[in-house]
Design an enzyme around this catalytic site. Structure first.
Site, PDB file in Angstrom:
ATOM      1  N   MET A  64     -11.087  -6.063   5.522  1.00 51.07           N
ATOM      2  CA  MET A  64     -10.366  -5.031   6.269  1.00 51.07           C
ATOM      3  C   MET A  64     -10.088  -5.555   7.679  1.00 51.07           C
ATOM      4  O   MET A  64     -11.025  -5.847   8.431  1.00 51.07           O
ATOM      5  CB  MET A  64     -11.186  -3.741   6.357  1.00 51.07           C
ATOM      6  CG  MET A  64     -11.336  -2.980   5.048  1.00 51.07           C
ATOM      7  SD  MET A  64      -9.790  -2.574   4.222  1.00 51.07           S
ATOM      8  CE  MET A  64      -8.904  -1.657   5.486  1.00 51.07           C
ATOM      9  N   HIS A  88      -8.242   0.704  -4.034  1.00 50.34           N
ATOM     10  CA  HIS A  88      -9.192   0.518  -2.935  1.00 50.34           C
ATOM     11  C   HIS A  88      -9.890   1.851  -2.685  1.00 50.34           C
ATOM     12  O   HIS A  88      -9.278   2.785  -2.159  1.00 50.34           O
ATOM     13  CB  HIS A  88      -8.397   0.041  -1.706  1.00 50.34           C
ATOM     14  CG  HIS A  88      -9.202  -0.100  -0.459  1.00 50.34           C
ATOM     15  ND1 HIS A  88      -8.621  -0.254   0.783  1.00 50.34           N
ATOM     16  CD2 HIS A  88     -10.549  -0.121  -0.246  1.00 50.34           C
ATOM     17  CE1 HIS A  88      -9.559  -0.370   1.704  1.00 50.34           C
ATOM     18  NE2 HIS A  88     -10.740  -0.272   1.109  1.00 50.34           N
ATOM     19  N   SER A 143       0.843  -1.199   0.000  1.00 52.35           N
ATOM     20  CA  SER A 143       0.000   0.000   0.000  1.00 52.35           C
ATOM     21  C   SER A 143       0.870   1.239   0.000  1.00 52.35           C
ATOM     22  O   SER A 143       1.623   1.482   0.954  1.00 52.35           O
ATOM     23  CB  SER A 143      -0.895   0.017   1.241  1.00 52.35           C
ATOM     24  OG  SER A 143      -1.424   1.334   1.399  1.00 52.35           O
ATOM     25  N   MET A 169     -12.184   4.286  -0.821  1.00 51.16           N
ATOM     26  CA  MET A 169     -12.883   4.597   0.440  1.00 51.16           C
ATOM     27  C   MET A 169     -13.525   5.964   0.233  1.00 51.16           C
ATOM     28  O   MET A 169     -13.133   6.968   0.843  1.00 51.16           O
ATOM     29  CB  MET A 169     -11.872   4.580   1.598  1.00 51.16           C
ATOM     30  CG  MET A 169     -11.416   3.162   1.937  1.00 51.16           C
ATOM     31  SD  MET A 169      -9.827   3.123   2.779  1.00 51.16           S
ATOM     32  CE  MET A 169      -8.736   3.156   1.361  1.00 51.16           C
ATOM     33  N   ASP A 173      -6.292  -6.584   4.437  1.00 51.40           N
ATOM     34  CA  ASP A 173      -5.690  -5.246   4.429  1.00 51.40           C
ATOM     35  C   ASP A 173      -5.777  -4.635   5.824  1.00 51.40           C
ATOM     36  O   ASP A 173      -6.877  -4.433   6.347  1.00 51.40           O
ATOM     37  CB  ASP A 173      -6.478  -4.386   3.417  1.00 51.40           C
ATOM     38  CG  ASP A 173      -5.954  -2.969   3.268  1.00 51.40           C
ATOM     39  OD1 ASP A 173      -4.897  -2.643   3.829  1.00 51.40           O
ATOM     40  OD2 ASP A 173      -6.625  -2.193   2.555  1.00 51.40           O
ATOM     41  N   ASP A 210      -4.769   3.446  -2.019  1.00 49.11           N
ATOM     42  CA  ASP A 210      -5.875   3.771  -1.116  1.00 49.11           C
ATOM     43  C   ASP A 210      -6.411   5.159  -1.434  1.00 49.11           C
ATOM     44  O   ASP A 210      -5.749   6.164  -1.172  1.00 49.11           O
ATOM     45  CB  ASP A 210      -5.383   3.730   0.336  1.00 49.11           C
ATOM     46  CG  ASP A 210      -5.139   2.307   0.816  1.00 49.11           C
ATOM     47  OD1 ASP A 210      -6.070   1.491   0.723  1.00 49.11           O
ATOM     48  OD2 ASP A 210      -4.015   2.017   1.274  1.00 49.11           O
ATOM     49  N   GLY A 246      -0.640   1.772   9.627  1.00 44.32           N
ATOM     50  CA  GLY A 246       0.037   1.601  10.908  1.00 44.32           C
ATOM     51  C   GLY A 246      -0.834   1.215  12.086  1.00 44.32           C
ATOM     52  O   GLY A 246      -0.408   1.329  13.230  1.00 44.32           O
ATOM     53  N   HIS A 305      -1.117  -1.451  -4.291  1.00 44.45           N
ATOM     54  CA  HIS A 305      -2.382  -1.110  -3.613  1.00 44.45           C
ATOM     55  C   HIS A 305      -2.451   0.405  -3.426  1.00 44.45           C
ATOM     56  O   HIS A 305      -1.567   1.015  -2.827  1.00 44.45           O
ATOM     57  CB  HIS A 305      -2.434  -1.822  -2.261  1.00 44.45           C
ATOM     58  CG  HIS A 305      -3.746  -1.708  -1.559  1.00 44.45           C
ATOM     59  ND1 HIS A 305      -4.833  -2.515  -1.851  1.00 44.45           N
ATOM     60  CD2 HIS A 305      -4.156  -0.887  -0.569  1.00 44.45           C
ATOM     61  CE1 HIS A 305      -5.846  -2.202  -1.063  1.00 44.45           C
ATOM     62  NE2 HIS A 305      -5.472  -1.207  -0.274  1.00 44.45           N
ATOM     63  N   MET A 322      -9.050   7.975  -0.572  1.00 52.25           N
ATOM     64  CA  MET A 322      -9.889   8.385   0.569  1.00 52.25           C
ATOM     65  C   MET A 322     -10.432   9.790   0.332  1.00 52.25           C
ATOM     66  O   MET A 322      -9.733  10.640  -0.227  1.00 52.25           O
ATOM     67  CB  MET A 322      -9.060   8.373   1.852  1.00 52.25           C
ATOM     68  CG  MET A 322      -8.390   7.040   2.140  1.00 52.25           C
ATOM     69  SD  MET A 322      -7.588   7.076   3.748  1.00 52.25           S
ATOM     70  CE  MET A 322      -6.693   5.513   3.697  1.00 52.25           C
TER      71      MET A 322
HETATM   72  C1  DX5 Z   1      -6.233   1.562   5.538  1.00 52.38           C
HETATM   73  C2  DX5 Z   1      -5.764   1.158   4.176  1.00 52.38           C
HETATM   74  C3  DX5 Z   1      -4.635   0.222   4.164  1.00 52.38           C
HETATM   75  C4  DX5 Z   1      -3.392   0.730   4.853  1.00 52.38           C
HETATM   76  C5  DX5 Z   1      -2.696  -0.445   5.461  1.00 52.38           C
HETATM   77  O1  DX5 Z   1      -7.376   2.324   5.407  1.00 52.38           O
HETATM   78  O2  DX5 Z   1      -6.834   0.543   3.452  1.00 52.38           O
HETATM   79  O3  DX5 Z   1      -4.340  -0.198   2.832  1.00 52.38           O
HETATM   80  O4  DX5 Z   1      -2.515   1.390   3.993  1.00 52.38           O
HETATM   81  O5  DX5 Z   1      -1.606   0.010   6.195  1.00 52.38           O
HETATM   82  P1  DX5 Z   1      -0.798  -0.953   7.191  1.00 52.38           P
HETATM   83  O6  DX5 Z   1      -0.305  -2.117   6.398  1.00 52.38           O
HETATM   84  O7  DX5 Z   1       0.271  -0.066   7.711  1.00 52.38           O
HETATM   85  O8  DX5 Z   1      -1.787  -1.376   8.264  1.00 52.38           O
HETATM   86 ZN    ZN Z   2      -6.418  -0.391   1.445  1.00 55.23          ZN
END
Ligand code: DX5
Ligand code: ZN
Length: 222
Positions: A138, A67, A9, A69, A176, A36, A146, A34, A38
């Site tokens: 998820m 992905h 990601s 969101m 994820d 993300d 993190g 990946h 948002m």
């Molecule tokens: C969270 C994202 C993830 C995130 C995962 O909303 O969908 O893809 O980047 O990060 P780590 O691997 O650090 O938990």
């Molecule tokens: Zn994600």
């Protein structure tokens, strides 16, 4: 066992040099990228949209695992297709007509995916199985990298593994959030075929990416 796909990601990458970061994870063995997206509304954070994805596209041939969101999704489907998304994954809570949204994603030339928040049951996928190529579990509440892995999601992975096996279709089961060298093998044992990892891949900078990706693969743990 067929190969487990690793999808780093880029939420945890250095945003000031995203093109370099993508070339580095590609060379380090990433199977997909990946991304993300948002909107500050569906989740409490803001990232990037189609123009940045389009600019990143020439930096790798690996599939873009996007992905979303965001809510709504439908007005943006064609923009993500034009930007170069290969897989477009949506949350069922993002709109009233997820079945139609998944059809529209396929019609736009992408592979449709559905993402389940930690509080969303596996059963929501049942009427959508014919329409999805990827199911994303998820294992954190979406919005930030993190965070700590939510254990209860392994049970959901097992339920979805069973549902997918019954279809006979080749649906990717991806997880994820909070994946690292301890949690990834457990998710794989529960039945996932793809691992998303942000902080666990990008920690230590480019010289560590290869080792970080290899540490998530099952062969390291036998
Ligand atoms: C969270 C994202 C993830 C995130 C995962 O909303 O969908 O893809 O980047 O990060 P780590 O691997 O650090 O938990
Ligand atoms: Zn994600």
């Amino acid at each position: 066992m067929s190969k487990v796909l690793i999808s780093p990601s880029i939420l945890s990458a250095d945003f000031a040099c995203l093109g370099d970061e993508i070339r580095a994870i590609d060379a380090a063995g990433a199977d997909m990228i990946h991304i993300d997206v948002m909107d500050g509304h569906f989740v409490p954070n803001l990232t990037f949209g189609p123009p940045i994805i389009e600019m990143l596209r020439p930096h790798t041939k690996k599939p873009f695992d996007v992905h979303l969101m965001i809510a709504p999704v439908d007005p943006f489907i064609s923009a993500f297709a034009k930007a170069g998304a290969d897989i477009l994954t949506v949350h069922p809570e993002a709109g009233p007509h997820v079945h139609r949204t998944l059809q529209a994603i396929r019609a736009a030339g992408m592979r449709p995916g559905v993402a389940l928040n930690p509080g969303t049951p596996a059963s929501i996928v049942e009427p959508l199985l014919d329409n999805v190529d990827l199911i994303l579990v998820m294992s954190v509440n979406p919005g930030f990298g993190g965070q700590s892995f939510i254990e209860s999601q392994l049970r959901k992975v097992e339920q979805l593994r069973h549902m997918i096996d019954q279809t006979g279709r080749d649906i990717v089961l991806e997880i994820d959030g909070g994946l690292n060298r301890e949690t990834a093998p457990r998710a794989i044992a529960a039945g996932v075929t793809a691992i998303v990892a942000g902080s666990a891949v990008f920690k230590g900078g480019p010289s560590a990416y290869g080792d970080n990706i290899r540490a998530l693969r099952p062969s390291v743990h036998v």
